[in-house]
Write a protein that holds these residues in place. Structure first.
Motif, PDB file in Angstrom:
ATOM      1  N   LEU A 191       4.517  12.871   0.301  1.00 57.36           N
ATOM      2  CA  LEU A 191       4.153  12.063   1.472  1.00 57.36           C
ATOM      3  C   LEU A 191       4.584  10.811   1.398  1.00 57.36           C
ATOM      4  CD1 LEU A 191       0.585  13.150   1.899  1.00 57.36           C
ATOM      5  CD2 LEU A 191       2.549  14.226   3.097  1.00 57.36           C
ATOM      6  N   ALA A 192       4.914   9.875   2.569  1.00 55.90           N
ATOM      7  CA  ALA A 192       5.341   8.483   2.337  1.00 55.90           C
ATOM      8  C   ALA A 192       4.633   7.942   3.495  1.00 55.90           C
ATOM      9  CB  ALA A 192       6.781   8.346   2.145  1.00 55.90           C
ATOM     10  N   ASN A 193       3.777   6.924   3.274  1.00 55.17           N
ATOM     11  CA  ASN A 193       3.437   5.930   4.657  1.00 55.17           C
ATOM     12  C   ASN A 193       2.960   4.656   3.856  1.00 55.17           C
ATOM     13  OD1 ASN A 193       2.307   5.622   7.168  1.00 55.17           O
ATOM     14  ND2 ASN A 193       0.081   6.343   6.444  1.00 55.17           N
ATOM     15  N   PHE A 194       3.944   3.789   4.000  1.00 50.29           N
ATOM     16  CA  PHE A 194       3.661   2.564   3.142  1.00 50.29           C
ATOM     17  C   PHE A 194       2.984   1.637   4.402  1.00 50.29           C
ATOM     18  CE2 PHE A 194       7.652   3.466   0.850  1.00 50.29           C
ATOM     19  CZ  PHE A 194       6.880   4.821   0.076  1.00 50.29           C
ATOM     20  N   THR A 195       2.448   0.512   3.894  1.00 52.62           N
ATOM     21  CA  THR A 195       2.114  -0.644   4.778  1.00 52.62           C
ATOM     22  C   THR A 195       1.759  -1.851   3.871  1.00 52.62           C
ATOM     23  OG1 THR A 195       0.680  -1.480   6.507  1.00 52.62           O
ATOM     24  CG2 THR A 195      -0.363  -0.424   4.839  1.00 52.62           C
ATOM     25  N   GLN A 196       1.504  -3.016   4.520  1.00 52.54           N
ATOM     26  CA  GLN A 196       1.152  -4.203   3.836  1.00 52.54           C
ATOM     27  C   GLN A 196      -0.172  -4.713   4.501  1.00 52.54           C
ATOM     28  OE1 GLN A 196       0.744  -7.419   3.343  1.00 52.54           O
ATOM     29  NE2 GLN A 196       1.674  -7.606   1.539  1.00 52.54           N
ATOM     30  N   HIS A 197      -1.109  -5.230   3.262  1.00 56.27           N
ATOM     31  CA  HIS A 197      -2.438  -5.195   3.657  1.00 56.27           C
ATOM     32  C   HIS A 197      -2.920  -6.958   3.513  1.00 56.27           C
ATOM     33  CE1 HIS A 197      -6.746  -4.255   3.920  1.00 56.27           C
ATOM     34  NE2 HIS A 197      -6.278  -2.982   4.047  1.00 56.27           N
ATOM     35  N   THR A 198      -1.864  -7.765   3.866  1.00 56.22           N
ATOM     36  CA  THR A 198      -2.294  -9.224   3.899  1.00 56.22           C
ATOM     37  C   THR A 198      -3.538  -9.176   5.135  1.00 56.22           C
ATOM     38  OG1 THR A 198      -0.321  -9.941   3.231  1.00 56.22           O
ATOM     39  CG2 THR A 198      -1.517 -11.506   4.831  1.00 56.22           C
ATOM     40  N   TYR A 199      -4.505 -10.033   4.721  1.00 60.35           N
ATOM     41  CA  TYR A 199      -5.614 -10.537   5.780  1.00 60.35           C
ATOM     42  C   TYR A 199      -5.087 -11.942   6.368  1.00 60.35           C
ATOM     43  CZ  TYR A 199      -8.925  -7.243   3.731  1.00 60.35           C
ATOM     44  OH  TYR A 199      -9.596  -6.077   3.392  1.00 60.35           O
ATOM     45  N   PHE A 200      -5.102 -12.065   7.592  1.00 55.75           N
ATOM     46  CA  PHE A 200      -4.712 -13.073   8.046  1.00 55.75           C
ATOM     47  C   PHE A 200      -5.850 -14.126   8.485  1.00 55.75           C
ATOM     48  CE2 PHE A 200      -0.959 -10.520   8.510  1.00 55.75           C
ATOM     49  CZ  PHE A 200       0.070 -11.375   8.073  1.00 55.75           C
ATOM     50  N   ASN A 201      -5.756 -15.324   8.604  1.00 57.02           N
ATOM     51  CA  ASN A 201      -6.672 -16.234   9.488  1.00 57.02           C
ATOM     52  C   ASN A 201      -5.708 -17.159   9.937  1.00 57.02           C
ATOM     53  OD1 ASN A 201      -8.459 -18.198  10.469  1.00 57.02           O
ATOM     54  ND2 ASN A 201     -10.221 -17.494   9.111  1.00 57.02           N
ATOM     55  N   LEU A 202      -5.502 -17.222  11.078  1.00 54.65           N
ATOM     56  CA  LEU A 202      -4.543 -18.092  11.759  1.00 54.65           C
ATOM     57  C   LEU A 202      -5.205 -19.697  11.660  1.00 54.65           C
ATOM     58  CD1 LEU A 202      -2.909 -16.024  14.526  1.00 54.65           C
ATOM     59  CD2 LEU A 202      -2.223 -16.514  12.304  1.00 54.65           C
ATOM     60  N   THR A 203      -6.486 -19.923  11.618  1.00 43.06           N
ATOM     61  CA  THR A 203      -6.982 -21.227  11.661  1.00 43.06           C
ATOM     62  C   THR A 203      -6.912 -21.863  10.134  1.00 43.06           C
ATOM     63  OG1 THR A 203      -8.651 -20.383  13.023  1.00 43.06           O
ATOM     64  CG2 THR A 203      -9.051 -22.425  11.865  1.00 43.06           C
ATOM     65  N   GLY A 204      -6.579 -20.817   9.136  1.00 43.78           N
ATOM     66  CA  GLY A 204      -6.487 -21.420   7.484  1.00 43.78           C
ATOM     67  C   GLY A 204      -7.575 -20.503   6.874  1.00 43.78           C
ATOM     68  N   ALA A 205      -6.922 -19.951   5.537  1.00 45.22           N
ATOM     69  CA  ALA A 205      -7.700 -19.201   4.868  1.00 45.22           C
ATOM     70  C   ALA A 205      -8.876 -19.780   4.124  1.00 45.22           C
ATOM     71  CB  ALA A 205      -6.935 -18.740   3.628  1.00 45.22           C
ATOM     72  N   ILE A 249       0.938  -1.216   0.019  1.00 48.09           N
ATOM     73  CA  ILE A 249      -0.090   0.071   0.062  1.00 48.09           C
ATOM     74  C   ILE A 249       0.907   1.254  -0.104  1.00 48.09           C
ATOM     75  CG2 ILE A 249      -1.765   1.230   1.276  1.00 48.09           C
ATOM     76  CD1 ILE A 249      -2.642  -1.252   0.162  1.00 48.09           C
ATOM     77  N   GLY A 250       0.477   2.195  -0.773  1.00 53.69           N
ATOM     78  CA  GLY A 250       1.166   3.411  -1.140  1.00 53.69           C
ATOM     79  C   GLY A 250       0.392   4.581  -2.202  1.00 53.69           C
ATOM     80  N   ARG A 251       0.771   5.659  -2.234  1.00 59.58           N
ATOM     81  CA  ARG A 251       2.080   6.190  -1.589  1.00 59.58           C
ATOM     82  C   ARG A 251       1.446   6.377  -0.242  1.00 59.58           C
ATOM     83  NH1 ARG A 251       4.827  11.029  -4.787  1.00 59.58           N
ATOM     84  NH2 ARG A 251       5.238  10.142  -6.777  1.00 59.58           N
ATOM     85  N   TYR A 252       0.128   6.424   0.283  1.00 63.90           N
ATOM     86  CA  TYR A 252      -0.210   6.764   1.543  1.00 63.90           C
ATOM     87  C   TYR A 252      -1.047   5.574   2.049  1.00 63.90           C
ATOM     88  CZ  TYR A 252      -1.085   9.460   5.649  1.00 63.90           C
ATOM     89  OH  TYR A 252      -1.029   9.926   6.890  1.00 63.90           O
ATOM     90  N   GLY A 253      -0.678   4.895   3.141  1.00 61.94           N
ATOM     91  CA  GLY A 253      -1.740   4.028   3.455  1.00 61.94           C
ATOM     92  C   GLY A 253      -2.596   4.587   4.447  1.00 61.94           C
TER      93      GLY A 253
END
Length: 360
Positions: free
Chosen positions: A188-202, A89-93
């Protein structure tokens, strides 16, 4: 906050492997690759489109691996999608109010793609761009280096921004993300990563509301009806946003007007540690079904917890995954009291986040 140890995964070793295959073709004829990285117990698949993590395989308490990252099996679904599954995600999360900000006396208008606001860099942010990818190797760590140049004026942002992101896997079951960027004009710079986690399993069909979270954040940023921060740094005491002692994600998920505004949790938490030079632990998720744990460390001052409130059943239902987006605060360009997201020529933007997996 003390962080209780998880049993490690060092006995669950795999040979280090990096491979590349064709994933699909965009409408303009551009090919999209899928890279597979196997290191220690983890297997990560990432697309050149959006730097998207398509899947992340992690063992459970019995040593059985499953994908815990929500994703799609075709490039067409990623192009049409609005969920940001796995994307850089960018330039601005996050959100900028009215898609507008002023920098050094100049006002800039960004695409409005989330009600009246600009979200995650606009309608063609980093998540909709094709990244150059090459293998990364350092010592026993391996992974991918992703590069992209965002030209001056792209999505309304000033400056030619040169971006490098490293996805690094370690033999002790950590996924580290190192971000870096330089610019030729103030921007501006404000990056991130947008993985959705489900620890039980996707693919488990389970919602994440039973996942337990412990989070070192004594304050959060309340939002208005359009999910823009009001400017207040409010205490979590006595609110559904208090995860300091640990509780299930769904425990209080409808118990305030703030949660009704967002149909669940979609809020920025102000981390007690503030900005740090190296990643420090901030949170731990545990899933009683699989025994998987996820401990998150970051250099960032904030994190957006999103409980999948707007997933509509087209692939995954509401609550099928959670995103945990380390970041500076939403709408910081319009909130001088928030930590600055301005990047100037001669400076290098650097942040790091580590997702460490274990079992109990």
């Amino acid at each position: 906050m003390p962080w209780p140890p998880s049993h490690d995964m060092k006995k669950m070793r795999r040979t280090v492997i990096i491979s590349k295959a064709h994933f699909g073709t965009l409408a303009d004829g551009t090919g999209v690759d899928v890279w597979t990285v196997s290191c220690g117990p983890l297997v990560l698949k990432a697309l050149s489109y959006g730097g998207t993590v398509q899947s992340l395989e992690v063992p459970d308490r019995h040593g059985r691996s499953a994908n815990i990252a929500l994703g799609y099996d075709s490039i067409e679904r990623y192009v049409a999608g609005t969920t940001y599954f796995g994307a850089l995600i960018g330039r601005y999360g996050n959100r900028i109010a009215d898609g507008r900000f002023t920098l050094d006396g100049m006002t800039y208008q960004l695409p409005v793609n989330n009600g009246p606001n600009s979200l995650h860099g606009g309608d063609r942010g980093f998540d909709k761009r094709v990244w150059d990818i090459e293998p990364y190797a350092k010592g026993e760590d391996t992974g991918l280096t992703l590069r992209y140049v965002s030209e001056d004026g792209e999505q309304g942002y000033p400056g030619r921004l040169t971006v490098k992101v490293d996805y690094i896997l370690t033999r002790d079951a950590q996924w580290r993300i190192d971000y870096a960027a330089t610019t030729d004009k103030p921007t501006l710079a404000n990056f991130t990563q947008h993985t959705y986690f489900n620890l039980t399993g996707a693919a488990s069909g389970a919602a994440v509301h039973d996942h337990e979270l412990r989070l070192a954040a004594s304050r959060y940023t309340p939002v208005d009806a359009d999910l823009i921060p009001t400017g207040e740094l409010a205490p979590v005491d006595g609110t559904p946003f208090d995860f300091r002692a640990g509780k299930a994600l769904g425990h209080d998920i409808r118990d305030s007007q703030q949660l009704l505004n967002a149909h669940g949790i979609d809020h920025n938490f102000v981390l007690d540690k503030g900005i740090t030079a190296a990643p420090e632990p901030i949170a731990r998720f545990t899933d009683g079904t699989s025994g998987r744990t996820l401990t998150v460390s970051t250099t960032e001052p904030g994190v957006q917890l999103y409980t999948g409130n707007f997933l509509d059943g087209s692939g995954y239902r509401q609550g099928a995954g959670f995103a945990f987006e380390t970041q500076h605060f939403p709408d910081s360009p319009n909130r001088p009291a928030f930590p600055s997201t301005v990047l100037r020529p001669g400076q290098t933007y650097r942040t790091s986040t580590v997702y460490a997996f274990g079992v109990f």
